[in-house]
Motif scaffolding. Structure first.
Motif, PDB file in Angstrom:
ATOM      1  N   ARG A 167     -75.245  89.269  48.318  1.00  0.00           N
ATOM      2  CA  ARG A 167     -76.663  89.588  48.237  1.00  0.00           C
ATOM      3  C   ARG A 167     -77.294  89.269  46.729  1.00  0.00           C
ATOM      4  NH1 ARG A 167     -78.598  94.588  51.767  1.00  0.00           N
ATOM      5  NH2 ARG A 167     -76.854  95.453  50.417  1.00  0.00           N
ATOM      6  N   TYR A 168     -78.575  88.992  46.820  1.00  0.00           N
ATOM      7  CA  TYR A 168     -79.031  88.810  45.097  1.00  0.00           C
ATOM      8  C   TYR A 168     -80.427  89.541  44.770  1.00  0.00           C
ATOM      9  CZ  TYR A 168     -75.122  85.187  45.347  1.00  0.00           C
ATOM     10  OH  TYR A 168     -74.236  84.612  45.365  1.00  0.00           O
ATOM     11  N   CYS A 169     -80.384  90.088  43.629  1.00  0.00           N
ATOM     12  CA  CYS A 169     -81.559  90.747  43.585  1.00  0.00           C
ATOM     13  C   CYS A 169     -82.294  89.677  42.534  1.00  0.00           C
ATOM     14  CB  CYS A 169     -81.410  91.886  42.610  1.00  0.00           C
ATOM     15  SG  CYS A 169     -80.696  91.972  41.101  1.00  0.00           S
ATOM     16  N   LEU A 170     -83.607  90.061  42.028  1.00  0.00           N
ATOM     17  CA  LEU A 170     -84.310  88.995  41.254  1.00  0.00           C
ATOM     18  C   LEU A 170     -83.582  88.614  40.119  1.00  0.00           C
ATOM     19  CD1 LEU A 170     -87.074  87.648  41.409  1.00  0.00           C
ATOM     20  CD2 LEU A 170     -88.040  89.429  39.997  1.00  0.00           C
ATOM     21  N   ASN A 171     -83.056  89.702  39.264  1.00  0.00           N
ATOM     22  CA  ASN A 171     -82.421  89.184  37.792  1.00  0.00           C
ATOM     23  C   ASN A 171     -81.410  88.154  38.433  1.00  0.00           C
ATOM     24  OD1 ASN A 171     -84.269  90.693  36.451  1.00  0.00           O
ATOM     25  ND2 ASN A 171     -82.822  92.630  36.575  1.00  0.00           N
ATOM     26  N   ASP A 172     -80.690  88.357  39.389  1.00  0.00           N
ATOM     27  CA  ASP A 172     -79.634  87.422  39.643  1.00  0.00           C
ATOM     28  C   ASP A 172     -79.947  86.154  39.989  1.00  0.00           C
ATOM     29  OD1 ASP A 172     -77.679  89.630  39.871  1.00  0.00           O
ATOM     30  OD2 ASP A 172     -78.097  90.002  41.689  1.00  0.00           O
ATOM     31  N   LEU A 173     -81.182  85.978  40.523  1.00  0.00           N
ATOM     32  CA  LEU A 173     -81.522  84.591  40.644  1.00  0.00           C
ATOM     33  C   LEU A 173     -82.037  83.927  39.510  1.00  0.00           C
ATOM     34  CD1 LEU A 173     -83.530  85.358  44.075  1.00  0.00           C
ATOM     35  CD2 LEU A 173     -81.278  84.197  43.919  1.00  0.00           C
TER      36      LEU A 173
ATOM     37  N   LEU B 171     -85.650  92.475  50.890  1.00  0.00           N
ATOM     38  CA  LEU B 171     -85.260  93.740  51.924  1.00  0.00           C
ATOM     39  C   LEU B 171     -83.813  94.521  51.132  1.00  0.00           C
ATOM     40  CD1 LEU B 171     -84.444  91.181  54.985  1.00  0.00           C
ATOM     41  CD2 LEU B 171     -86.474  92.659  54.571  1.00  0.00           C
ATOM     42  N   TYR B 172     -84.342  95.712  51.060  1.00  0.00           N
ATOM     43  CA  TYR B 172     -83.248  96.873  50.403  1.00  0.00           C
ATOM     44  C   TYR B 172     -83.021  96.416  49.113  1.00  0.00           C
ATOM     45  CZ  TYR B 172     -83.092  97.305  55.512  1.00  0.00           C
ATOM     46  OH  TYR B 172     -83.153  97.367  57.080  1.00  0.00           O
ATOM     47  N   GLY B 173     -83.897  95.812  48.405  1.00  0.00           N
ATOM     48  CA  GLY B 173     -83.735  95.566  46.970  1.00  0.00           C
ATOM     49  C   GLY B 173     -83.282  94.190  46.692  1.00  0.00           C
ATOM     50  N   PHE B 174     -82.901  93.394  47.637  1.00  0.00           N
ATOM     51  CA  PHE B 174     -82.407  92.119  47.594  1.00  0.00           C
ATOM     52  C   PHE B 174     -83.209  91.055  48.276  1.00  0.00           C
ATOM     53  CE2 PHE B 174     -78.742  94.900  47.770  1.00  0.00           C
ATOM     54  CZ  PHE B 174     -78.289  94.851  46.452  1.00  0.00           C
ATOM     55  N   TRP B 175     -83.167  89.775  47.636  1.00  0.00           N
ATOM     56  CA  TRP B 175     -83.786  88.734  48.273  1.00  0.00           C
ATOM     57  C   TRP B 175     -83.064  87.839  49.164  1.00  0.00           C
ATOM     58  CZ3 TRP B 175     -88.809  87.694  48.071  1.00  0.00           C
ATOM     59  CH2 TRP B 175     -89.621  88.351  47.298  1.00  0.00           C
ATOM     60  N   GLN B 176     -83.425  88.016  50.392  1.00  0.00           N
ATOM     61  CA  GLN B 176     -82.690  87.106  51.570  1.00  0.00           C
ATOM     62  C   GLN B 176     -83.435  86.055  52.441  1.00  0.00           C
ATOM     63  OE1 GLN B 176     -80.465  91.116  52.722  1.00  0.00           O
ATOM     64  NE2 GLN B 176     -79.225  89.420  53.475  1.00  0.00           N
TER      65      GLN B 176
ATOM     66  N   GLU C  39     -90.659  99.722  65.420  1.00  0.00           N
ATOM     67  CA  GLU C  39     -89.872 100.420  66.300  1.00  0.00           C
ATOM     68  C   GLU C  39     -88.553  99.912  66.658  1.00  0.00           C
ATOM     69  OE1 GLU C  39     -92.180 101.713  69.524  1.00  0.00           O
ATOM     70  OE2 GLU C  39     -93.647 102.752  68.349  1.00  0.00           O
ATOM     71  N   SER C  40     -88.557  98.563  66.725  1.00  0.00           N
ATOM     72  CA  SER C  40     -87.193  97.724  66.997  1.00  0.00           C
ATOM     73  C   SER C  40     -86.580  96.797  65.757  1.00  0.00           C
ATOM     74  CB  SER C  40     -87.631  96.762  68.298  1.00  0.00           C
ATOM     75  OG  SER C  40     -88.661  96.053  67.856  1.00  0.00           O
ATOM     76  N   GLU C  41     -87.631  96.589  64.882  1.00  0.00           N
ATOM     77  CA  GLU C  41     -86.932  95.819  63.834  1.00  0.00           C
ATOM     78  C   GLU C  41     -87.354  96.570  62.279  1.00  0.00           C
ATOM     79  OE1 GLU C  41     -84.881  93.322  64.104  1.00  0.00           O
ATOM     80  OE2 GLU C  41     -85.245  93.002  66.451  1.00  0.00           O
ATOM     81  N   PRO C  42     -86.764  96.191  61.225  1.00  0.00           N
ATOM     82  CA  PRO C  42     -86.946  96.839  60.107  1.00  0.00           C
ATOM     83  C   PRO C  42     -88.269  96.476  59.569  1.00  0.00           C
ATOM     84  CG  PRO C  42     -84.991  95.618  59.840  1.00  0.00           C
ATOM     85  CD  PRO C  42     -85.428  95.358  61.348  1.00  0.00           C
ATOM     86  N   ARG C  43     -89.160  97.502  59.290  1.00  0.00           N
ATOM     87  CA  ARG C  43     -90.415  97.386  58.947  1.00  0.00           C
ATOM     88  C   ARG C  43     -90.712  96.351  57.858  1.00  0.00           C
ATOM     89  NH1 ARG C  43     -95.074 100.559  59.558  1.00  0.00           N
ATOM     90  NH2 ARG C  43     -96.575 100.239  58.115  1.00  0.00           N
ATOM     91  N   ALA C  44     -89.825  96.375  56.716  1.00  0.00           N
ATOM     92  CA  ALA C  44     -89.892  95.294  55.679  1.00  0.00           C
ATOM     93  C   ALA C  44     -89.875  93.827  56.227  1.00  0.00           C
ATOM     94  CB  ALA C  44     -88.778  95.398  54.746  1.00  0.00           C
ATOM     95  N   VAL C  45     -89.176  93.731  57.544  1.00  0.00           N
ATOM     96  CA  VAL C  45     -89.050  92.445  58.117  1.00  0.00           C
ATOM     97  C   VAL C  45     -90.171  91.759  58.638  1.00  0.00           C
ATOM     98  CG1 VAL C  45     -87.919  90.733  59.794  1.00  0.00           C
ATOM     99  CG2 VAL C  45     -86.443  92.292  58.279  1.00  0.00           C
ATOM    100  N   ILE C  46     -90.755  93.010  59.489  1.00  0.00           N
ATOM    101  CA  ILE C  46     -91.976  92.672  60.272  1.00  0.00           C
ATOM    102  C   ILE C  46     -93.151  92.463  59.536  1.00  0.00           C
ATOM    103  CG2 ILE C  46     -93.634  93.779  61.975  1.00  0.00           C
ATOM    104  CD1 ILE C  46     -91.038  93.022  63.085  1.00  0.00           C
ATOM    105  N   SER C  47     -93.268  93.161  58.384  1.00  0.00           N
ATOM    106  CA  SER C  47     -94.578  93.233  57.422  1.00  0.00           C
ATOM    107  C   SER C  47     -94.653  91.768  56.718  1.00  0.00           C
ATOM    108  CB  SER C  47     -94.648  94.202  56.686  1.00  0.00           C
ATOM    109  OG  SER C  47     -93.423  94.461  55.862  1.00  0.00           O
ATOM    110  N   GLN C  48     -93.431  91.376  56.261  1.00  0.00           N
ATOM    111  CA  GLN C  48     -93.304  90.217  55.490  1.00  0.00           C
ATOM    112  C   GLN C  48     -93.317  88.970  56.556  1.00  0.00           C
ATOM    113  OE1 GLN C  48     -90.587  90.356  51.783  1.00  0.00           O
ATOM    114  NE2 GLN C  48     -89.937  92.185  53.026  1.00  0.00           N
ATOM    115  N   CYS C  49     -92.863  89.053  57.575  1.00  0.00           N
ATOM    116  CA  CYS C  49     -92.807  87.920  58.608  1.00  0.00           C
ATOM    117  C   CYS C  49     -94.577  87.879  58.949  1.00  0.00           C
ATOM    118  CB  CYS C  49     -92.191  88.071  59.930  1.00  0.00           C
ATOM    119  SG  CYS C  49     -91.995  86.670  60.924  1.00  0.00           S
ATOM    120  N   PHE C  50     -95.037  88.860  59.262  1.00  0.00           N
ATOM    121  CA  PHE C  50     -96.434  88.796  59.466  1.00  0.00           C
ATOM    122  C   PHE C  50     -97.214  88.061  58.691  1.00  0.00           C
ATOM    123  CE2 PHE C  50    -100.653  90.459  59.993  1.00  0.00           C
ATOM    124  CZ  PHE C  50    -100.926  90.537  61.366  1.00  0.00           C
TER     125      PHE C  50
END
Length: 391
Positions: free
Chosen positions: A158-164, A187-192, A231-242
């Motif tokens: 996994r890669y953070c912004l500085n890695d990229l 997600l969790y400090g990394f870009w995926q 409640e069923s998926e990570p909040r960060a995924v739902i909010s960004q997908c939205f």
């Protein structure tokens, strides 16, 4: 005679031999001294050509950064632009001086005086920089190493912004835009990126919630959607997908919840890829029917939504469509055109444009690329492009 031994009279004689007069020159003469060890350490210094924009960047105190993996060479980046770097040779000697006084820093009048300058090194090459498109293939490769499928513990890099930033050949602002274009998630400090099937599941969850609550497609409450699906998926995924698949309307509910509308083209495009990816080739008429049935009621599908991800072949009976994503193509222009014409003999302008427009620049638009790398012909009033070496 070494320059350190020169006198004002010596300089006046040289001025005379050059058929100049003192009145034509500023009163300060700078002489150059080549010491015995003047070349030592010169190899540690690189010269590069700075255009007015780069020079202004330096004057403002902003950074210029070289980026890229060793095997890929390097590019020079400002905060918002990328420059190709090439080693250029010159027949002129480029003299490197620790100090030098430019004419605008000199007095215009006065008695002639001498200032001795010691030469640190002489160069016969420099780095030539030219504006170029950001090179983003490395970004896709890095993000594809570990698509997120809902399992935070899955193996892979996994890669953070500085890695990229260290490895992708583009500026910071161009990287920010590229992350949006490829639908990357922080997600969790990394870009995926999301695994394709998982992404479709998350979007389907949003669409199903809209249908269950009978919300109009152009009045979807953001906070309520994220709260339920988190409640069923990570909040960060739902909010960004939205945010990727819906757009703000500017309206809010009485409870202060922002209202969004579906991004019709992106939802239709995703549904099309779900059908095309496993299918290989698909009867075009059958695909169009199934595709329209697969999207939420109220959305209308059209082939323009598939630019850069699908290829239609109208030369056969029945006509067919296949999955053909532009993001998988090489960044090498000649290799790109060779592959396109191997895939399909003849292209109209509208067909080939989505597959080469990322190579175009202001100086070399799509039409100029086609003039250079393709051959044009007209049949039944329609212009087609073929490979330049096709007989």
């Amino acid at each position: 005679m070494s320059c350190i031994d020169r006198s004002v009279d010596d300089v006046k004689k040289l001025i005379h031999h050059a058929k100049l007069t003192n009145d034509e020159l500023l009163p300060v003469t700078q002489t150059l001294e080549f010491t015995e060890n003047y070349g030592e350490g010169g190899g540690k210094t690189l010269l590069f050509e700075a255009n007015s924009e780069l020079l202004e960047t330096l004057k403002k105190g902003d950074r210029l950064i070289f980026r890229g993996d060793p095997e890929a060479g390097a590019v020079l980046c400002t905060k918002n632009k990328t420059y190709e770097v090439r080693d250029a040779e010159t027949s002129n000697s480029l003299v490197l001086l620790p100090e030098f006084t430019f004419p605008d820093g000199m007095q215009a009048e006065g008695e002639r005086s001498l200032i001795n300058r010691r030469v640190k090194a002489i160069h016969h090459s420099y780095l030539e920089v030219r504006p170029c498109k950001p090179r983003l293939q490395k970004l896709r490769q890095m993000l594809n190493e570990r698509p997120f499928n809902g399992d935070q513990e899955m193996e892979g890099e996994r890669y953070c912004l500085n890695d990229l930033l260290d490895r992708v050949q583009c500026s910071e602002e161009e990287l920010d835009q590229a992350l949006l274009d490829v639908e990357a998630y922080h997600l969790y400090g990394f870009w995926q990126i999301l695994d394709f099937d998982y992404r479709f599941k998350v979007v389907s969850d949003i669409l199903n919630l809209i249908e269950t609550n009978k919300w109009p497609l152009d009045n979807v409450p953001r906070i309520a959607t994220i709260r339920v699906l988190s409640e069923s998926e990570p909040r960060a995924v739902i909010s960004q997908c939205f945010e990727y698949y819906l757009k703000p309307t500017g309206n809010i509910t009485d409870e202060g919840d922002e209202l969004y509308t579906l991004n019709d083209d992106k939802v239709c495009r995703l549904c099309a890829e779900v059908l095309l990816k496993p299918a290989g080739k698909f009867n075009l008429n059958d695909f169009l029917t199934i595709w329209q049935q697969s999207v939420p009621e109220g959305l209308t599908t059209n082939l323009a939504q598939l630019e850069g991800i699908a290829l239609v072949d109208r030369s056969c009976t029945p006509e067919i469509i296949s999955h053909f994503p532009a993001c998988n193509l090489t960044e090498d222009i000649q290799e790109r055109f060779a592959f396109l014409f191997e895939t399909k003999d003849k292209w109209t302008f509208d067909e080939i444009r989505p597959y080469i427009e990322d190579l175009a620049t202001n100086a070399t638009p799509v039409s100029a690329l086609l003039t250079k790398y393709a051959r044009a012909s007209t049949k039944d009033g329609i212009k087609y492009y073929t490979g330049r070496h096709v007989k």
